[in-house]
Scaffold this active site. Structure first.
Site, PDB file in Angstrom:
ATOM      1  CG  PHE A  16      -5.427  -4.965  -9.467  1.00  0.00           C
ATOM      2  CD1 PHE A  16      -5.766  -5.730  -8.367  1.00  0.00           C
ATOM      3  CD2 PHE A  16      -4.218  -5.218 -10.113  1.00  0.00           C
ATOM      4  CE1 PHE A  16      -4.924  -6.750  -7.919  1.00  0.00           C
ATOM      5  CE2 PHE A  16      -3.370  -6.232  -9.669  1.00  0.00           C
ATOM      6  CZ  PHE A  16      -3.728  -6.990  -8.567  1.00  0.00           C
ATOM      7  NE  ARG A  41       5.887 -10.029  -6.474  1.00  0.00           N
ATOM      8  CZ  ARG A  41       4.820 -10.116  -5.680  1.00  0.00           C
ATOM      9  NH1 ARG A  41       4.451  -9.070  -4.986  1.00  0.00           N
ATOM     10  NH2 ARG A  41       4.128 -11.230  -5.579  1.00  0.00           N
ATOM     11  CD  GLU A  75       0.207  -5.994   3.402  1.00  0.00           C
ATOM     12  OE1 GLU A  75       1.250  -6.123   2.749  1.00  0.00           O
ATOM     13  OE2 GLU A  75      -0.584  -6.928   3.633  1.00  0.00           O
ATOM     14  CG  ASP A  76       1.542  -4.760  -0.677  1.00  0.00           C
ATOM     15  OD1 ASP A  76       0.762  -5.036   0.258  1.00  0.00           O
ATOM     16  OD2 ASP A  76       1.660  -5.490  -1.690  1.00  0.00           O
ATOM     17  CG  ASP A 107      -8.536  -4.471  -1.749  1.00  0.00           C
ATOM     18  OD1 ASP A 107      -9.380  -3.563  -1.768  1.00  0.00           O
ATOM     19  OD2 ASP A 107      -8.504  -5.376  -2.616  1.00  0.00           O
TER      20      ASP A 107
HETATM   21  P1  IMP Z   1      -6.801  -7.476   1.525  1.00  0.00           P
HETATM   22  O1  IMP Z   1      -6.708  -8.724   2.354  1.00  0.00           O
HETATM   23  O2  IMP Z   1      -8.004  -7.495   0.623  1.00  0.00           O
HETATM   24  O3  IMP Z   1      -6.741  -6.204   2.358  1.00  0.00           O
HETATM   25  O4  IMP Z   1      -5.597  -7.463   0.531  1.00  0.00           O
HETATM   26  C1  IMP Z   1      -4.327  -7.387   0.958  1.00  0.00           C
HETATM   27  C2  IMP Z   1      -3.358  -7.984  -0.033  1.00  0.00           C
HETATM   28  O5  IMP Z   1      -3.926  -8.159  -1.325  1.00  0.00           O
HETATM   29  C3  IMP Z   1      -2.189  -7.072  -0.209  1.00  0.00           C
HETATM   30  O6  IMP Z   1      -1.146  -7.404   0.664  1.00  0.00           O
HETATM   31  C4  IMP Z   1      -1.787  -7.296  -1.647  1.00  0.00           C
HETATM   32  O7  IMP Z   1      -0.851  -8.350  -1.724  1.00  0.00           O
HETATM   33  C5  IMP Z   1      -3.048  -7.717  -2.334  1.00  0.00           C
HETATM   34  N1  IMP Z   1      -3.693  -6.598  -3.063  1.00  0.00           N
HETATM   35  C6  IMP Z   1      -4.798  -5.895  -2.708  1.00  0.00           C
HETATM   36  N2  IMP Z   1      -5.073  -4.948  -3.613  1.00  0.00           N
HETATM   37  C7  IMP Z   1      -4.113  -5.042  -4.558  1.00  0.00           C
HETATM   38  C8  IMP Z   1      -3.848  -4.318  -5.767  1.00  0.00           C
HETATM   39  O8  IMP Z   1      -4.525  -3.354  -6.153  1.00  0.00           O
HETATM   40  N3  IMP Z   1      -2.747  -4.709  -6.463  1.00  0.00           N
HETATM   41  C9  IMP Z   1      -1.939  -5.743  -6.088  1.00  0.00           C
HETATM   42  N4  IMP Z   1      -2.145  -6.444  -4.972  1.00  0.00           N
HETATM   43  C10 IMP Z   1      -3.235  -6.107  -4.214  1.00  0.00           C
END
Ligand code: IMP
Length: 180
Positions: free
Chosen positions: A157, A170, A104-105, A108
């Site tokens: 972010f 990207r 995963e990138d 959050d």
């Molecule tokens: P989560 O479900 O809140 O953990 O978020 C996961 C997904 O949200 C990641 O796979 C990203 O695609 C996107 N995401 C979360 N934070 C960021 C950010 O700071 N920049 C860009 N994409 C984000």
């Protein structure tokens, strides 16, 4: 988002430069290969954000590696999570009895990863671990710890190296912080 904002660099500052990213990915690759020895590993890249990380990571892991991708959508263009996760593209092959790593990138809130772990566990992998390039642990809504973490970052972010804002940025080779 306006065209002006997309074209301007004033809202960005470099958080992790390209050389630090690449050095850390080499370390992660070696750590992962050491953990699995000569055994095959199935890396499951989460699209779209992990595509660059996945490409560099699998080369750093070396040895027998299968590459799979899972398309997931959770943000729909904004900077806040919607909490709604949906699979837009599934794996091309079964993962039963395989050592799997979700690549995963960024983690959050943890909502996306929690959904992915639950979705993949029922397919019977031999093991299932999590590798994330970036970890925003302070923002977690679901308690979840990744097995392999590139960098812990503050709750800001970020864009670049696969991560987008409205599908742009990207292609940056580094990670930058976006401030509206
Ligand atoms: P989560 O479900 O809140 O953990 O978020 C996961 C997904 O949200 C990641 O796979 C990203 O695609 C996107 N995401 C979360 N934070 C960021 C950010 O700071 N920049 C860009 N994409 C984000």
């Amino acid at each position: 988002m306006t065209q002006t904002a997309i074209k301007s660099d004033q809202h960005f500052r470099v958080l992790i430069p390209e050389d630090r990213l690449q050095a850390r990915i080499q370390e992660l690759g070696q750590q992962i290969r050491a953990e699995y020895g000569d055994e095959p590993v199935t890396c499951i890249g989460v699209l779209k954000g992990s595509f660059m990380f996945m490409a560099d990571l699998v080369r750093a892991i070396g040895g027998p590696v299968r590459c799979e991708f899972l398309g997931v959508s959770s943000y729909q263009g904004g900077t806040k999570t919607t909490g709604v996760v949906r699979i837009t593209e599934d794996l091309t092959a079964p993962i039963e009895s395989q050592h799997c790593i979700i690549v995963e990138d960024i983690i959050d809130t943890g909502l996306t990863m929690d959904f992915l772990v639950r979705t993949l566990k029922v397919r019977g992998p031999k093991s299932l671990k999590i590798c994330t390039l970036l970890d925003k642990a302070a923002n977690r809504e679901i308690p979840l710890t990744a097995d392999f973490v590139g960098f812990s970052i503050p709750d800001e972010f970020v864009v670049g190296y696969g991560l987008d804002l409205g599908e742009f940025y990207r292609n940056l080779p580094h990670i930058a912080v976006y401030t509206p």
